[in-house]
Design a protein around this motif. Structure first.
Motif, PDB file in Angstrom:
ATOM      1  N   LEU A  27      -9.312   4.145   1.670  1.00 59.10           N
ATOM      2  CA  LEU A  27      -8.415   3.198   2.026  1.00 59.10           C
ATOM      3  C   LEU A  27      -7.447   2.776   0.832  1.00 59.10           C
ATOM      4  O   LEU A  27      -6.463   2.429   1.083  1.00 59.10           O
ATOM      5  N   ASP A  28      -8.105   2.520  -0.289  1.00 59.89           N
ATOM      6  CA  ASP A  28      -7.434   1.907  -1.361  1.00 59.89           C
ATOM      7  C   ASP A  28      -6.015   2.871  -1.719  1.00 59.89           C
ATOM      8  O   ASP A  28      -4.948   2.489  -2.147  1.00 59.89           O
ATOM      9  N   GLU A  29      -6.511   4.062  -1.914  1.00 58.18           N
ATOM     10  CA  GLU A  29      -5.415   5.145  -2.260  1.00 58.18           C
ATOM     11  C   GLU A  29      -4.204   5.148  -1.208  1.00 58.18           C
ATOM     12  O   GLU A  29      -3.139   5.042  -1.331  1.00 58.18           O
ATOM     13  N   THR A  30      -4.568   4.934   0.104  1.00 57.99           N
ATOM     14  CA  THR A  30      -3.919   5.053   1.338  1.00 57.99           C
ATOM     15  C   THR A  30      -2.966   3.928   1.029  1.00 57.99           C
ATOM     16  O   THR A  30      -1.687   3.823   1.063  1.00 57.99           O
ATOM     17  N   LEU A  31      -3.424   2.665   0.844  1.00 58.07           N
ATOM     18  CA  LEU A  31      -2.615   1.551   0.988  1.00 58.07           C
ATOM     19  C   LEU A  31      -1.798   1.454  -0.249  1.00 58.07           C
ATOM     20  O   LEU A  31      -0.682   0.977  -0.359  1.00 58.07           O
ATOM     21  N   GLU A  32      -2.379   1.637  -1.464  1.00 58.51           N
ATOM     22  CA  GLU A  32      -1.315   1.833  -2.637  1.00 58.51           C
ATOM     23  C   GLU A  32      -0.179   2.579  -2.549  1.00 58.51           C
ATOM     24  O   GLU A  32       0.961   2.432  -2.977  1.00 58.51           O
ATOM     25  N   ALA A  33      -0.252   3.973  -1.779  1.00 62.34           N
ATOM     26  CA  ALA A  33       0.721   4.816  -1.707  1.00 62.34           C
ATOM     27  C   ALA A  33       1.832   4.167  -0.731  1.00 62.34           C
ATOM     28  O   ALA A  33       2.919   4.131  -1.154  1.00 62.34           O
ATOM     29  N   LEU A  34       1.400   3.482   0.301  1.00 62.94           N
ATOM     30  CA  LEU A  34       2.295   2.738   1.447  1.00 62.94           C
ATOM     31  C   LEU A  34       3.033   1.563   0.673  1.00 62.94           C
ATOM     32  O   LEU A  34       4.074   1.487   0.848  1.00 62.94           O
ATOM     33  N   ASP A  35       2.380   0.946  -0.543  1.00 57.54           N
ATOM     34  CA  ASP A  35       2.990   0.115  -1.094  1.00 57.54           C
ATOM     35  C   ASP A  35       4.280   0.647  -1.894  1.00 57.54           C
ATOM     36  O   ASP A  35       4.990  -0.122  -1.945  1.00 57.54           O
ATOM     37  N   VAL A  36       3.725   1.666  -2.485  1.00 56.39           N
ATOM     38  CA  VAL A  36       4.788   2.258  -3.274  1.00 56.39           C
ATOM     39  C   VAL A  36       6.008   2.808  -2.380  1.00 56.39           C
ATOM     40  O   VAL A  36       7.147   2.280  -2.765  1.00 56.39           O
ATOM     41  N   ILE A  37       6.040   3.249  -1.143  1.00 60.06           N
ATOM     42  CA  ILE A  37       6.992   3.545  -0.383  1.00 60.06           C
ATOM     43  C   ILE A  37       7.606   1.951   0.062  1.00 60.06           C
ATOM     44  O   ILE A  37       8.992   2.267   0.069  1.00 60.06           O
ATOM     45  N   VAL A  38       6.860   0.932   0.387  1.00 60.88           N
ATOM     46  CA  VAL A  38       7.767  -0.020   0.534  1.00 60.88           C
ATOM     47  C   VAL A  38       8.527  -0.792  -0.520  1.00 60.88           C
ATOM     48  O   VAL A  38       9.832  -1.102  -0.411  1.00 60.88           O
ATOM     49  N   ARG A  39       7.741  -0.720  -1.638  1.00 62.46           N
ATOM     50  CA  ARG A  39       8.538  -1.245  -2.807  1.00 62.46           C
ATOM     51  C   ARG A  39       9.664  -0.532  -3.325  1.00 62.46           C
ATOM     52  O   ARG A  39      10.666  -1.051  -3.964  1.00 62.46           O
ATOM     53  N   SER A  40       9.829   0.827  -3.135  1.00 58.98           N
ATOM     54  CA  SER A  40      10.998   1.792  -3.287  1.00 58.98           C
ATOM     55  C   SER A  40      11.879   1.667  -2.240  1.00 58.98           C
ATOM     56  O   SER A  40      13.068   2.283  -2.510  1.00 58.98           O
ATOM     57  N   GLY A  41      11.852   0.835  -1.071  1.00 60.35           N
ATOM     58  CA  GLY A  41      12.717   0.470  -0.237  1.00 60.35           C
ATOM     59  C   GLY A  41      12.913   1.764   0.972  1.00 60.35           C
ATOM     60  O   GLY A  41      13.797   1.608   1.613  1.00 60.35           O
ATOM     61  N   LYS A  42      12.050   2.679   0.730  1.00 57.13           N
ATOM     62  CA  LYS A  42      11.993   3.824   1.635  1.00 57.13           C
ATOM     63  C   LYS A  42      11.423   3.242   3.121  1.00 57.13           C
ATOM     64  O   LYS A  42      11.599   4.074   4.347  1.00 57.13           O
ATOM     65  N   ALA A  43      10.781   2.155   3.047  1.00 53.84           N
ATOM     66  CA  ALA A  43      10.349   1.538   4.400  1.00 53.84           C
ATOM     67  C   ALA A  43      10.386   0.032   4.320  1.00 53.84           C
ATOM     68  O   ALA A  43       9.876  -0.390   3.412  1.00 53.84           O
ATOM     69  N   ARG A  44      10.547  -0.480   5.493  1.00 55.87           N
ATOM     70  CA  ARG A  44      10.510  -2.019   5.314  1.00 55.87           C
ATOM     71  C   ARG A  44       9.307  -2.865   5.631  1.00 55.87           C
ATOM     72  O   ARG A  44       8.833  -3.505   4.995  1.00 55.87           O
ATOM     73  N   TYR A  45       8.803  -2.215   6.655  1.00 52.65           N
ATOM     74  CA  TYR A  45       7.513  -2.354   6.872  1.00 52.65           C
ATOM     75  C   TYR A  45       6.304  -1.299   7.240  1.00 52.65           C
ATOM     76  O   TYR A  45       6.786  -0.200   7.490  1.00 52.65           O
TER      77      TYR A  45
END
Length: 331
Positions: A134-152
């Motif tokens: 789960l940590d790997e998945t959550l950290e990858a999603l955080d990268v996506i949000v912080r990069s602006g590619k997803a809002r939520y």
């Protein structure tokens, strides 16, 4: 159209969301665009898709639905809330699926290219991936949000305990937290009322259920002794057709539908409108995902937004389907 806050976020979405999984296989592009036009004219501002769609298309057609939606969005992207999903298998390589860092970072870029946009408003895990920490998945999603590619970010098809664990790990890691859950929910499948919906309420998660009409069964147009010629229960959609048959095509469900139809007739509304209104009547439901294979199918579902169930009618529907809160054990 009515609108509601999206969980604990500041975002507002229409109470009906247009699902697109038939686009590109059951529904050709021109018809798909007509469906999108009709939904938009009715005030629907929320569109849900996925990188594995169209339903039943397999790896060879994966992404076609996003492309169809993307072409329709051209010139009007800013008027709509766009959600897509990843995790399902979209290619021949072992890493073309799942919730690993590699796959999610690749998948978001591919989805954005197909959709013709720089970002999606909601990026969801289409299902749980127990093979990836789960940590790997959550950290990858955080990268996506912080990069602006997803809002939520959100999830679909998660068990309550896995979602609770993911929320806890996100808090510990201080990464982007899931703001929504997309479960299956309808009068013939009420299991989420036991654990998932209470969790969503406590955590203020948006709930955007799919299958509110049980794949079309709750329209009342099917008969148990007659195999459907079109739609989600047919071999046309491959393994997905078998999945829908396994979910709903049972004598018990058809007997329940007869009871529900009688209740709806007495109330003066169609079974379709009554079934969808029942889903929307749950205060924890943010927006119900409706689908169509042609624009005419939206007429009844779009009008369900104006149907308010009185306490007596809702109690009748609840009582007639109470056993579906407990799953196969009641069969």
């Amino acid at each position: 159209m009515q609108y509601r806050k999206f969980g604990r976020t500041g975002l507002s979405v229409s109470r009906l969301c247009l699902g697109t999984m038939t686009f590109g296989l059951q529904t050709e592009e021109s018809v798909s665009h007509s469906i999108l036009d009709k939904a938009a004219e009715a005030g629907v501002n929320f569109i849900d898709t996925a990188d594995v769609y169209p339903l039943g298309g397999g790896e060879n057609l994966a992404g076609r639905t996003e492309e169809i939606v993307g072409r329709w969005l051209k010139g009007k992207r800013d008027r709509f809330i766009v959600a897509t999903k990843a995790v399902g298998k979209v290619g021949p390589s072992p890493w073309d699926q799942g919730a690993s860092r590699k796959h999610l970072l690749d998948a978001i870029d591919t989805s954005l290219r197909r959709l013709g946009t720089d970002y999606v408003d909601l990026y969801q895990l289409h299902s749980d991936d127990p093979e990836t920490p789960l940590d790997e998945t959550l950290e990858a999603l955080d990268v996506i949000v912080r990069s602006g590619k997803a809002r939520y970010v959100g999830v679909s098809n998660f068990l309550a305990y896995r979602l609770a664990r993911a929320l806890g790990r996100a808090d510990v890691l201080r990464v982007a937290r899931f703001v929504s859950v997309q479960p299956r929910y309808n009068l013939l499948f009420r299991q989420i009322e036991r654990e998932l919906l209470p969790l969503a309420g406590e955590e203020q998660l948006a709930v955007i259920p799919y299958n509110p009409l049980a794949g079309g069964l709750l329209t009342g147009k099917h008969r148990h002794d007659t195999q459907p010629a079109e739609g989600r229960f047919t071999a046309t959609v491959g393994k997905a057709g078998a999945l829908y048959q396994e979910r709903y095509w049972h004598k018990r469900e058809f007997e329940t539908i007869d009871t529900l139809r009688a209740i709806a007739v007495d109330s003066g509304a169609s079974l379709t409108k009554t079934s969808l209104a029942w889903v929307l009547a749950n205060p924890l439901i943010t927006s119900a995902i409706i689908g169509a294979s042609n624009p005419d199918q939206l007429t009844d579902t779009l009008s369900a937004i104006d149907l308010t169930l009185n306490a007596e009618l809702k109690a009748q529907l609840d009582d007639a389907t109470h056993e579906y809160r407990w799953g196969d054990a009641a069969r």
